[in-house]
Design a protein around this motif. Structure first.
Motif, PDB file in Angstrom:
ATOM      1  N   LEU A  22       0.790  -1.182  -0.031  1.00  0.00           N
ATOM      2  CA  LEU A  22       0.170  -0.120   0.013  1.00  0.00           C
ATOM      3  C   LEU A  22       0.879   1.213  -0.098  1.00  0.00           C
ATOM      4  CD1 LEU A  22      -2.774  -1.012   2.499  1.00  0.00           C
ATOM      5  CD2 LEU A  22      -3.033  -1.084   0.022  1.00  0.00           C
ATOM      6  N   ASP A  23       1.939   1.232   0.789  1.00  0.00           N
ATOM      7  CA  ASP A  23       3.006   2.544   0.692  1.00  0.00           C
ATOM      8  C   ASP A  23       3.417   2.672  -0.664  1.00  0.00           C
ATOM      9  OD1 ASP A  23       4.472   0.118   0.828  1.00  0.00           O
ATOM     10  OD2 ASP A  23       6.025   1.026   2.099  1.00  0.00           O
ATOM     11  N   TYR A  24       3.668   1.820  -1.558  1.00  0.00           N
ATOM     12  CA  TYR A  24       3.925   1.872  -2.852  1.00  0.00           C
ATOM     13  C   TYR A  24       3.062   2.255  -3.835  1.00  0.00           C
ATOM     14  CZ  TYR A  24       6.014   0.909  -7.282  1.00  0.00           C
ATOM     15  OH  TYR A  24       6.365   1.139  -8.986  1.00  0.00           O
ATOM     16  N   ARG A  25       1.708   1.804  -3.665  1.00  0.00           N
ATOM     17  CA  ARG A  25       0.711   2.545  -4.572  1.00  0.00           C
ATOM     18  C   ARG A  25       0.493   3.755  -4.041  1.00  0.00           C
ATOM     19  NH1 ARG A  25      -3.288  -2.614  -4.296  1.00  0.00           N
ATOM     20  NH2 ARG A  25      -4.170  -1.625  -2.580  1.00  0.00           N
ATOM     21  N   GLN A  26       0.586   4.264  -2.839  1.00  0.00           N
ATOM     22  CA  GLN A  26       0.384   5.554  -2.350  1.00  0.00           C
ATOM     23  C   GLN A  26       1.276   6.486  -2.822  1.00  0.00           C
ATOM     24  OE1 GLN A  26      -0.743   6.204   1.696  1.00  0.00           O
ATOM     25  NE2 GLN A  26      -0.948   8.360   1.506  1.00  0.00           N
ATOM     26  N   ALA A  27       2.547   5.948  -2.893  1.00  0.00           N
ATOM     27  CA  ALA A  27       3.740   6.931  -3.378  1.00  0.00           C
ATOM     28  C   ALA A  27       3.540   6.948  -4.844  1.00  0.00           C
ATOM     29  CB  ALA A  27       5.086   6.291  -3.265  1.00  0.00           C
ATOM     30  N   VAL A  28       3.099   6.093  -5.723  1.00  0.00           N
ATOM     31  CA  VAL A  28       2.765   6.499  -7.187  1.00  0.00           C
ATOM     32  C   VAL A  28       1.907   7.219  -7.330  1.00  0.00           C
ATOM     33  CG1 VAL A  28       1.981   5.070  -9.079  1.00  0.00           C
ATOM     34  CG2 VAL A  28       3.551   3.777  -7.955  1.00  0.00           C
ATOM     35  N   GLU A  30       0.948   9.686  -5.120  1.00  0.00           N
ATOM     36  CA  GLU A  30       1.343  10.925  -5.102  1.00  0.00           C
ATOM     37  C   GLU A  30       2.147  11.569  -6.116  1.00  0.00           C
ATOM     38  OE1 GLU A  30       1.764  14.375  -2.351  1.00  0.00           O
ATOM     39  OE2 GLU A  30       0.946  12.572  -2.372  1.00  0.00           O
ATOM     40  N   VAL A  31       2.795  10.753  -6.951  1.00  0.00           N
ATOM     41  CA  VAL A  31       3.549  11.104  -7.957  1.00  0.00           C
ATOM     42  C   VAL A  31       2.425  11.816  -9.090  1.00  0.00           C
ATOM     43  CG1 VAL A  31       5.078  10.365 -10.038  1.00  0.00           C
ATOM     44  CG2 VAL A  31       5.644  10.014  -7.776  1.00  0.00           C
ATOM     45  N   GLU A  32       1.452  10.917  -9.303  1.00  0.00           N
ATOM     46  CA  GLU A  32       0.578  11.516 -10.275  1.00  0.00           C
ATOM     47  C   GLU A  32      -0.266  12.794 -10.002  1.00  0.00           C
ATOM     48  OE1 GLU A  32      -2.473   8.510 -10.696  1.00  0.00           O
ATOM     49  OE2 GLU A  32      -0.874   6.802 -11.246  1.00  0.00           O
ATOM     50  N   ALA A 109       7.120  17.452  -7.357  1.00  0.00           N
ATOM     51  CA  ALA A 109       6.813  16.266  -8.019  1.00  0.00           C
ATOM     52  C   ALA A 109       8.176  15.614  -8.333  1.00  0.00           C
ATOM     53  CB  ALA A 109       6.400  17.004  -9.657  1.00  0.00           C
ATOM     54  N   GLU A 110       9.444  16.151  -8.342  1.00  0.00           N
ATOM     55  CA  GLU A 110      10.686  15.382  -8.758  1.00  0.00           C
ATOM     56  C   GLU A 110      11.111  14.785  -7.363  1.00  0.00           C
ATOM     57  OE1 GLU A 110      13.535  18.176  -9.729  1.00  0.00           O
ATOM     58  OE2 GLU A 110      12.869  18.635 -11.683  1.00  0.00           O
ATOM     59  N   GLN A 111      10.607  15.322  -6.239  1.00  0.00           N
ATOM     60  CA  GLN A 111      11.002  14.668  -5.012  1.00  0.00           C
ATOM     61  C   GLN A 111       9.804  13.486  -4.765  1.00  0.00           C
ATOM     62  OE1 GLN A 111      10.047  17.100  -1.416  1.00  0.00           O
ATOM     63  NE2 GLN A 111      11.106  15.375  -0.209  1.00  0.00           N
ATOM     64  N   ALA A 112       8.671  13.447  -5.177  1.00  0.00           N
ATOM     65  CA  ALA A 112       7.504  12.465  -5.102  1.00  0.00           C
ATOM     66  C   ALA A 112       8.411  10.946  -6.083  1.00  0.00           C
ATOM     67  CB  ALA A 112       6.359  12.775  -5.591  1.00  0.00           C
ATOM     68  N   GLU A 113       8.741  11.390  -7.189  1.00  0.00           N
ATOM     69  CA  GLU A 113       9.432  10.629  -8.036  1.00  0.00           C
ATOM     70  C   GLU A 113      10.799   9.806  -7.506  1.00  0.00           C
ATOM     71  OE1 GLU A 113      10.268  12.351 -11.753  1.00  0.00           O
ATOM     72  OE2 GLU A 113       8.026  12.865 -12.177  1.00  0.00           O
ATOM     73  N   TRP A 114      11.179  10.556  -6.817  1.00  0.00           N
ATOM     74  CA  TRP A 114      12.661  10.164  -6.008  1.00  0.00           C
ATOM     75  C   TRP A 114      12.100   9.265  -4.845  1.00  0.00           C
ATOM     76  CZ3 TRP A 114      17.204   9.493  -7.786  1.00  0.00           C
ATOM     77  CH2 TRP A 114      17.642  10.345  -9.010  1.00  0.00           C
ATOM     78  N   ASN A 115      11.133   9.501  -4.182  1.00  0.00           N
ATOM     79  CA  ASN A 115      10.583   8.811  -3.194  1.00  0.00           C
ATOM     80  C   ASN A 115      10.016   7.305  -3.666  1.00  0.00           C
ATOM     81  OD1 ASN A 115      11.154  10.727  -1.058  1.00  0.00           O
ATOM     82  ND2 ASN A 115       9.112  11.426  -1.231  1.00  0.00           N
ATOM     83  N   VAL A 116       9.595   7.300  -4.846  1.00  0.00           N
ATOM     84  CA  VAL A 116       8.986   5.964  -5.325  1.00  0.00           C
ATOM     85  C   VAL A 116      10.252   5.314  -5.889  1.00  0.00           C
ATOM     86  CG1 VAL A 116       7.791   5.062  -7.582  1.00  0.00           C
ATOM     87  CG2 VAL A 116       6.890   6.853  -6.437  1.00  0.00           C
ATOM     88  N   LYS A 117      11.234   5.793  -6.470  1.00  0.00           N
ATOM     89  CA  LYS A 117      12.612   4.862  -6.651  1.00  0.00           C
ATOM     90  C   LYS A 117      13.195   4.499  -5.398  1.00  0.00           C
ATOM     91  CE  LYS A 117      13.261   7.374 -11.099  1.00  0.00           C
ATOM     92  NZ  LYS A 117      14.206   8.198 -11.994  1.00  0.00           N
ATOM     93  N   ARG A 118      13.384   5.180  -4.210  1.00  0.00           N
ATOM     94  CA  ARG A 118      13.691   4.810  -3.405  1.00  0.00           C
ATOM     95  C   ARG A 118      12.888   3.669  -2.676  1.00  0.00           C
ATOM     96  NH1 ARG A 118      12.185   5.319   1.454  1.00  0.00           N
ATOM     97  NH2 ARG A 118      10.867   6.945   1.113  1.00  0.00           N
TER      98      ARG A 118
END
Length: 130
Positions: A22-28, A30-32, A109-118
Protein backbone atom coordinates in the motif's frame (compact mmCIF):
# COMPACT_ATOMS: atom_id res chain seq x y z
CA UNK A 1 11.97 -35.18 6.46
CA UNK A 2 13.97 -32.19 5.13
CA UNK A 3 12.16 -29.31 3.46
CA UNK A 4 12.42 -29.02 -0.29
CA UNK A 5 14.46 -26.15 -1.66
CA UNK A 6 12.28 -23.85 -3.72
CA UNK A 7 13.81 -21.58 -6.29
CA UNK A 8 12.23 -18.12 -6.16
CA UNK A 9 11.73 -15.95 -9.16
CA UNK A 10 12.90 -12.53 -7.96
CA UNK A 11 11.28 -10.64 -10.82
CA UNK A 12 7.88 -12.21 -10.18
CA UNK A 13 8.23 -11.77 -6.43
CA UNK A 14 9.18 -8.13 -6.91
CA UNK A 15 6.13 -7.53 -9.12
CA UNK A 16 3.86 -9.16 -6.55
CA UNK A 17 5.43 -7.10 -3.77
CA UNK A 18 4.86 -3.87 -5.69
CA UNK A 19 1.23 -4.78 -6.37
CA UNK A 20 0.54 -5.63 -2.71
CA UNK A 21 2.36 -2.82 -0.94
CA UNK A 22 0.00 0.00 0.00
CA UNK A 23 2.84 2.40 0.71
CA UNK A 24 4.16 1.88 -2.81
CA UNK A 25 0.75 2.42 -4.40
CA UNK A 26 0.29 5.58 -2.36
CA UNK A 27 3.72 6.85 -3.45
CA UNK A 28 2.78 6.25 -7.11
CA UNK A 29 -0.51 8.06 -6.52
CA UNK A 30 1.42 10.96 -4.99
CA UNK A 31 3.58 11.19 -8.13
CA UNK A 32 0.43 11.45 -10.25
CA UNK A 33 -1.08 14.06 -7.93
CA UNK A 34 2.09 16.14 -7.88
CA UNK A 35 2.27 15.92 -11.68
CA UNK A 36 -1.23 17.35 -11.96
CA UNK A 37 -0.38 20.14 -9.55
CA UNK A 38 2.77 20.91 -11.53
CA UNK A 39 0.71 21.15 -14.72
CA UNK A 40 -1.81 23.44 -13.03
CA UNK A 41 0.91 25.73 -11.68
CA UNK A 42 2.54 25.84 -15.13
CA UNK A 43 -0.75 27.00 -16.64
CA UNK A 44 -0.87 29.86 -14.13
CA UNK A 45 2.21 31.36 -15.83
CA UNK A 46 0.28 32.19 -19.00
CA UNK A 47 -2.31 34.87 -19.75
CA UNK A 48 -5.94 33.96 -19.10
CA UNK A 49 -8.74 34.46 -21.62
CA UNK A 50 -12.26 34.28 -20.19
CA UNK A 51 -15.55 34.66 -21.98
CA UNK A 52 -18.41 36.24 -20.08
CA UNK A 53 -22.08 36.56 -20.88
CA UNK A 54 -25.39 37.47 -19.35
CA UNK A 55 -29.04 37.43 -20.27
CA UNK A 56 -31.92 38.99 -18.44
CA UNK A 57 -34.93 41.28 -18.57
CA UNK A 58 -34.95 45.02 -18.03
CA UNK A 59 -37.87 46.71 -16.27
CA UNK A 60 -37.93 50.00 -18.21
CA UNK A 61 -40.91 52.28 -17.91
CA UNK A 62 -41.68 55.28 -20.07
CA UNK A 63 -41.31 57.81 -17.29
CA UNK A 64 -40.89 57.44 -13.58
CA UNK A 65 -43.37 60.20 -12.64
CA UNK A 66 -46.39 59.11 -14.66
CA UNK A 67 -45.84 55.37 -15.04
CA UNK A 68 -44.23 54.13 -11.86
CA UNK A 69 -45.83 50.72 -12.25
CA UNK A 70 -44.80 50.44 -15.88
CA UNK A 71 -41.31 49.18 -15.06
CA UNK A 72 -42.53 46.32 -12.86
CA UNK A 73 -45.15 45.37 -15.46
CA UNK A 74 -42.56 45.20 -18.25
CA UNK A 75 -40.32 43.12 -16.02
CA UNK A 76 -42.99 40.54 -15.20
CA UNK A 77 -44.20 40.45 -18.79
CA UNK A 78 -40.64 40.08 -20.03
CA UNK A 79 -40.98 42.75 -22.67
CA UNK A 80 -37.39 44.03 -22.63
CA UNK A 81 -34.83 41.22 -22.87
CA UNK A 82 -31.19 42.27 -22.70
CA UNK A 83 -28.00 40.30 -23.21
CA UNK A 84 -24.28 40.95 -23.21
CA UNK A 85 -21.19 39.02 -24.27
CA UNK A 86 -17.59 39.87 -23.50
CA UNK A 87 -14.04 38.62 -23.45
CA UNK A 88 -11.63 39.34 -20.60
CA UNK A 89 -7.89 38.90 -21.14
CA UNK A 90 -5.72 38.94 -18.03
CA UNK A 91 -1.97 39.22 -18.51
CA UNK A 92 0.19 38.62 -15.44
CA UNK A 93 2.79 41.34 -14.87
CA UNK A 94 5.97 40.21 -13.18
CA UNK A 95 4.25 37.00 -12.16
CA UNK A 96 6.79 36.22 -9.45
CA UNK A 97 4.34 34.36 -7.20
CA UNK A 98 3.16 32.13 -10.06
CA UNK A 99 6.77 31.39 -11.03
CA UNK A 100 7.67 30.53 -7.44
CA UNK A 101 4.59 28.32 -7.10
CA UNK A 102 5.48 26.51 -10.34
CA UNK A 103 9.09 25.88 -9.25
CA UNK A 104 7.87 24.64 -5.88
CA UNK A 105 5.38 22.27 -7.56
CA UNK A 106 8.07 21.05 -9.97
CA UNK A 107 10.47 20.29 -7.12
CA UNK A 108 7.74 18.55 -5.12
CA UNK A 109 6.92 16.38 -8.16
CA UNK A 110 10.59 15.46 -8.59
CA UNK A 111 10.84 14.62 -4.91
CA UNK A 112 7.79 12.35 -5.17
CA UNK A 113 9.41 10.55 -8.13
CA UNK A 114 12.62 10.05 -6.13
CA UNK A 115 10.58 8.70 -3.21
CA UNK A 116 9.02 6.08 -5.50
CA UNK A 117 12.45 5.04 -6.78
CA UNK A 118 13.82 4.82 -3.23
CA UNK A 119 10.83 2.75 -2.14
CA UNK A 120 11.28 0.42 -5.13
CA UNK A 121 14.89 -0.15 -4.10
CA UNK A 122 13.86 -0.88 -0.51
CA UNK A 123 11.23 -3.36 -1.69
CA UNK A 124 13.72 -5.02 -4.05
CA UNK A 125 16.19 -5.48 -1.17
CA UNK A 126 13.45 -6.88 1.08
CA UNK A 127 12.40 -9.35 -1.62
CA UNK A 128 15.98 -10.38 -2.22
CA UNK A 129 16.67 -10.89 1.48
CA UNK A 130 13.56 -13.00 1.78
Amino acid sequence: MPADVVALDETNSFSIALANRLDYRQAVYEVERRGLLRGYQRNQLFPAVDMTGSYGYNGRGLSFDQYAWDSSDSLTERDNPEWSVGVVVSTPLGNQKARADYHSARLAAEQAEWNVKRLEQEIRVQVKNG
